[in-house]
Motif scaffolding. Structure first.
Motif, PDB file in Angstrom:
ATOM      1  N   ILE A 106      47.861 -68.260  96.006  1.00  0.00           N
ATOM      2  CA  ILE A 106      47.050 -67.901  97.174  1.00  0.00           C
ATOM      3  C   ILE A 106      45.802 -68.776  97.228  1.00  0.00           C
ATOM      4  O   ILE A 106      45.463 -69.334  98.280  1.00  0.00           O
ATOM      5  CB  ILE A 106      46.642 -66.416  97.121  1.00  0.00           C
ATOM      6  N   PHE A 122      45.173 -61.280 105.569  1.00  0.00           N
ATOM      7  CA  PHE A 122      45.772 -60.836 104.320  1.00  0.00           C
ATOM      8  C   PHE A 122      46.361 -59.430 104.438  1.00  0.00           C
ATOM      9  O   PHE A 122      45.883 -58.606 105.217  1.00  0.00           O
ATOM     10  CB  PHE A 122      44.718 -60.824 103.207  1.00  0.00           C
ATOM     11  N   LEU A 194      49.688 -59.425  96.936  1.00  0.00           N
ATOM     12  CA  LEU A 194      48.872 -60.024  97.996  1.00  0.00           C
ATOM     13  C   LEU A 194      49.767 -60.864  98.891  1.00  0.00           C
ATOM     14  O   LEU A 194      50.728 -61.476  98.430  1.00  0.00           O
ATOM     15  CB  LEU A 194      47.779 -60.928  97.413  1.00  0.00           C
ATOM     16  N   MET A 196      49.135 -63.747 102.140  1.00  0.00           N
ATOM     17  CA  MET A 196      48.208 -64.457 103.017  1.00  0.00           C
ATOM     18  C   MET A 196      48.995 -65.149 104.118  1.00  0.00           C
ATOM     19  O   MET A 196      50.008 -65.788 103.863  1.00  0.00           O
ATOM     20  CB  MET A 196      47.400 -65.497 102.242  1.00  0.00           C
TER      21      MET A 196
END
Length: 218
Positions: A106, A122, A194, A196
């Protein structure tokens, strides 16, 4: 102290809130806060602030000038592009172990996006123990084994360069702090994933970035 800061503080001392000042000038209250704190010079606000001070002082003929909007290099008001172009293949996802290791994939892609002038948003995934809330502090009941929080300014995203500067290489920490500061997470909690998204922005979004204090000098 800049003149704009002095004028904002004068209006604040007279009982006006950042939101009220921003409403009079047609600007975001966050920008007014940045000026009040001395984080932005606010030179383009001075004329309007002078008029507002005079108006508050009883001058019924005073005019609160609206600050000029951002212009192109040719001097024209920047036009709005037709639509945001989401970049195909520009979604980067990492899971728990990668998050613990610093989410290097990321961070690397964020730096690339910053250099290319892109926008980012995000999705942060937590386990069901995380105490997520709505922006007003209302608790969100967990659904299933995972919970997600979107971080992206209601679809407009953020300038990647601003996020990279704010995060300083720790995108996980920045996202968690952002959720806490925006009253959407009650305590620091390690994410389990996560994501993105990276895309090309629009001129009107860049204009809003400056108003919201999300501006990075080239």
């Amino acid at each position: 102290m800049s003149e704009a800061q002095a004028l904002v503080l004068q209006l604040r001392a007279a009982g006006m809130s950042n939101r009220a000042i921003g409403r009079e000038l047609g600007r975001n209250d966050r920008l007014i806060k940045y000026v009040a704190d001395g984080d932005k010079p606010g030179a383009n606000l001075v004329e309007g602030l002078r008029g507002l001070v005079a108006k508050r002082g009883g001058d019924t003929s005073a005019v609160v000038a609206q600050p000029e909007r951002r212009k192109t290099a040719a001097g024209a008001v920047a036009k709005v592009r037709r639509k945001t172009q989401w970049a195909g293949g520009r979604t980067i996802k990492v899971k728990r172990q990668a998050v613990k290791a610093g989410a290097k994939a990321i961070n690397g892609k964020l730096d690339q996006a910053a250099g290319a002038g892109k926008r980012v948003a995000f999705t942060v995934t937590f386990d069901r123990k995380a105490k997520l809330t709505k922006s007003d502090g209302t608790p969100l009941p967990p659904h299933g084994k995972e919970q997600t929080a979107e971080v992206g300014n209601r679809g407009n995203g953020f300038p990647a360069a601003w996020v990279a500067a704010e995060a300083g290489g720790d995108i996980t920490g920045w996202l968690v702090n952002h959720l806490i500061e925006t009253n959407r997470l009650t305590a620091p909690t390690e994410p389990i994933g996560l994501e993105m998204r990276v895309w090309d922005g629009r001129d009107d979004q860049a204009e809003g970035d400056e108003d919201a204090g999300m501006f990075v000098d080239p």
